[in-house]
Scaffold this motif. Structure first.
Motif, short mmCIF file in Angstrom:
data_model
loop_
_atom_site.label_atom_id
_atom_site.label_comp_id
_atom_site.label_asym_id
_atom_site.label_seq_id
_atom_site.Cartn_x
_atom_site.Cartn_y
_atom_site.Cartn_z
N THR A 50 0.83 -1.22 0.00
CA THR A 50 0.00 0.00 0.00
C THR A 50 0.86 1.26 0.00
N PHE A 51 2.14 1.14 -0.35
CA PHE A 51 3.05 2.29 -0.25
C PHE A 51 2.56 3.48 -1.08
N VAL A 52 2.21 3.25 -2.35
CA VAL A 52 1.78 4.37 -3.21
C VAL A 52 0.50 4.99 -2.67
N ARG A 53 -0.39 4.17 -2.16
CA ARG A 53 -1.64 4.70 -1.61
C ARG A 53 -1.36 5.61 -0.40
N ARG A 54 -0.45 5.19 0.46
CA ARG A 54 -0.12 5.99 1.64
C ARG A 54 0.63 7.26 1.23
N LEU A 55 1.52 7.14 0.27
CA LEU A 55 2.23 8.31 -0.23
C LEU A 55 1.25 9.29 -0.85
N ASN A 56 0.31 8.78 -1.65
CA ASN A 56 -0.68 9.61 -2.30
C ASN A 56 -1.53 10.37 -1.28
N ALA A 57 -1.91 9.71 -0.20
CA ALA A 57 -2.74 10.38 0.82
C ALA A 57 -2.01 11.59 1.39
#
Length: 636
Positions: A596-603
């Motif tokens: 979920t790295f990109v999702r957390r970065l995006n948030a």
């Protein structure tokens, strides 16, 4: 697996003029052995050559060959294929063969290293397995419209006319794409330190075609195994080796876990604009995005248990234009507060239709029209159902703005509303369908509103492209999800002759270059990239531009069209350099640290709270440390 070579395969024949897509549809619908045999006969030599380039042992190459075609059989009816499946087969076979080679290497007590060649003769280098492997890597990175002609004409030995007919384009277009493909491939090889003349590249591409025939027994057994597999019957002992079955399962599991892509989504056109339900597609087959959302990694954790039965994707087709933001997909989103409304008053020739990806057993259909106060309710009309998508039969009459039809569990592939002439727009609040299996509702309703008034000749391309984007849209939103974020439901799609860029995201709109996409109609990935900007909706001034573009390219190249780019050059790659390199850097962090790295970065980017300390909080390492670690991984 090892088989003897016979003179001719004892398999039925099919119409050689049918495209791969048509043959696979026939195979899936009728379990037609001749149809699958025709696809195997057409592409089998190329697939076997791709396997032999990578693997030393004949048995290993034949195992990978069988595994590749068995996966094709399994996925034949789960995606909408392009006219030719050659590029898919080449990529799948090459990926699996390299996986087999890596596994063999790990088991070896010592590594077998070949001495470096001193000869600078390009034709001498053509015979090396290392060079052929590099060729396949770089071929996989070419755009589809350039890769397919090279595969068909050079690796499969088709004539220009045959390849053009197979790809559904003119001979002049094919010739242009072949030239572009060779130039791009030469450039990509040159970046790897391999400079080849046109003659050398042609020899490298076409070498071995005459000797690439598939052993007849291998072709026959693979075809018959595919037929049994498609019918759900157990495989007869001896048809497929245990190693091939294991490889097939590994290929399906690997691709399903890592790849979501739209493959040649050319959906049947309606009378007007068409909105398509989103679905997460992978390169081997489709996993519907309208299933219940699960956290990344959860699917892998539960792979050993019996998976939930997937829902069937749905497409919306209508002859009516949408009124402002009351989009078509609202009718099947499960939200009673949303509704579709037409821009004009409907007549008896108009329709609003839901088309399913495959027929389902429908028990009942309920349709409610009009707004919450009863306004714009349908005064009359029919609710109809179809078993084949062509012939519709009455299911119920509208009365008081509603219709309920009892289908009795019969197989249905489409339902539609046929209104009588109205003095007001058509408004449909919700359509509810009780079926087995269940139909997938639109989790993220979306409509790309097409405007080709400045380039009317691009209308067909724009409709086809926006359908692909609408289908992939939930995958974009899933990757860029955040608490409280509501993704756009309407994205204007404007085609112009004089845009500032090939495709740009501006104030929630996509502005597209007619000239570029007229010459490059299959570059849908560029549109997906720009659509990702709209969903990103970053407003923080501290957000690095390289990271914004990198996230968009991560979605494009690692979700929508994985395999379209090769690994970055370890000598020049920078995590904050080219957007493709940033995308590869993000993909490394996803694989190495957190799905979920990109999702957390995006948030964090969307909330405007990006700082360099964010990398430490997400991974425990600084950005510099992560960049150095990524570089080391590229050199391995």
């Amino acid at each position: 697996m090892s088989v003897n070579r016979l003179n001719e395969p004892e398999v039925p024949t099919a119409d050689s003029k049918l495209s791969d897509r048509e043959l696979l549809l026939r195979f899936q619908a009728r379990n037609d052995e001749a149809a699958f045999a025709a696809v195997l006969q057409r592409h089998g030599p190329m697939v076997l050559r791709a396997c032999r380039r990578v693997l030393d042992r004949t048995e290993d190459a034949e195992d990978v060959f069988q595994a590749t075609f068995l996966v094709l059989a399994r996925k034949a009816g789960t995606v909408t294929w392009r006219e030719s499946v050659g590029t898919w087969l080449h990529e799948a076979a090459n990926r699996l063969a390299r996986d087999v080679r890596r596994r063999h290497a790990r088991r070896q007590v010592r590594e077998a290293r070949r001495p470096a060649r001193e000869s600078s003769d390009a034709l001498t280098e053509v015979s090396s397995r290392e060079l052929l492997t590099i060729l396949d890597d770089e071929m996989a990175g070419l755009p589809e419209e350039c890769r397919a002609p090279l595969l068909l004409c050079c690796l499969e030995g088709m004539s220009g006319d045959e390849a053009a007919d197979h790809l559904g384009c003119s001979p002049s277009t094919l010739k242009r794409r072949l030239r572009q493909g060779r130039e791009l491939l030469q450039a990509r090889l040159a970046r790897r330190g391999i400079a080849l003349s046109v003659a050398g590249l042609t020899t490298l591409l076409t070498g071995g075609i005459a000797a690439a025939s598939v052993p007849a027994e291998l072709a026959t057994m693979t075809t018959r195994a595919a037929v049994l597999y498609n019918a759900g019957a157990p495989l007869t002992p001896g048809l497929v080796s245990p190693a091939a079955v294991s490889l097939m399962r590994r290929l399906v599991a690997t691709v399903s876990a890592k790849v979501k892509i739209a493959i040649g989504l050319f959906v049947l056109g309606g009378l007007c604009a068409i909105a398509v339900v989103s679905e997460k597609w992978n390169a081997i087959g489709g996993k519907p995005a309208n299933e219940d959302v699960r956290a990344p990694g959860e699917a892998a954790a539960t792979a050993a248990s019996k998976p939930a039965k997937p829902s069937i994707p749905v497409t919306v087709e209508t002859s009516l234009r949408t009124n402002a933001g009351q989009i078509r997909q609202f009718v099947f989103d499960g939200d009673p507060t949303t509704a579709f409304a037409s821009a004009t008053n409907p007549g008896p020739a108009d329709h609003f239709t839901l088309v399913f990806d495959r027929a389902v057993a429908v028990r009942s259909v309920d349709v409610r029209t009009g707004g919450g106060n009863g306004g714009w309710a349908l005064a009359g009309g029919r609710l109809e159902a179809s078993a084949d998508g062509a012939v519709f039969e009455p299911l119920a009459q509208f009365a008081g703005g509603t219709a309920r039809g009892d289908a009795g569990g019969r197989k249905v592939i489409a339902v539609r509303v046929r209104p009588v002439a109205q003095q007001h727009p058509l408004m449909i609040s919700e359509i509810a369908i009780d079926s087995e299996p269940a139909l997938g509702r639109f989790r993220y309703p979306i409509e790309f509103a097409v405007d080709t008034s400045a380039a009317p000749e691009m209308a067909q391309w724009a409709e086809r492209t926006t359908r692909v984007c609408e289908r992939f849209y939930p995958a974009i939103v899933d990757e860029l999800a955040a608490d409280g974020f509501r993704p756009p439901t309407l994205i204007p799609f404007i085609v112009r002759r004089d845009p500032a860029a090939l495709v740009a995201a501006s104030r929630g709109r996509l502005i597209v270059s007619a000239g570029y996409f007229d010459a490059n109609p299959h570059d849908v990935g560029a549109v997906v990239h720009a659509a990702s900007y709209i969903v990103q909706a970053y407003h923080g001034r501290a957000t690095p531009d390289w990271l914004v573009q990198g996230v968009a390219d991560y979605i494009r190249f690692f979700k929508f069209e994985p395999g379209a780019i090769g690994p970055p050059d370890p000598g020049t790659a920078r995590y904050d350099g080219d957007s493709k390199e940033t995308a590869a850097f993000l993909a490394y962090l996803v694989d190495s640290y957190d799905p979920t790295f990109v999702r957390r970065l995006n948030a964090a980017l969307r909330e405007g709270r990006y700082t360099d300390d964010l990398w430490v909080s997400l991974t425990g390492k600084s950005l510099r440390e992560l960049g150095e670690e990524w570089h080391r991984s590229l050199r391995r």
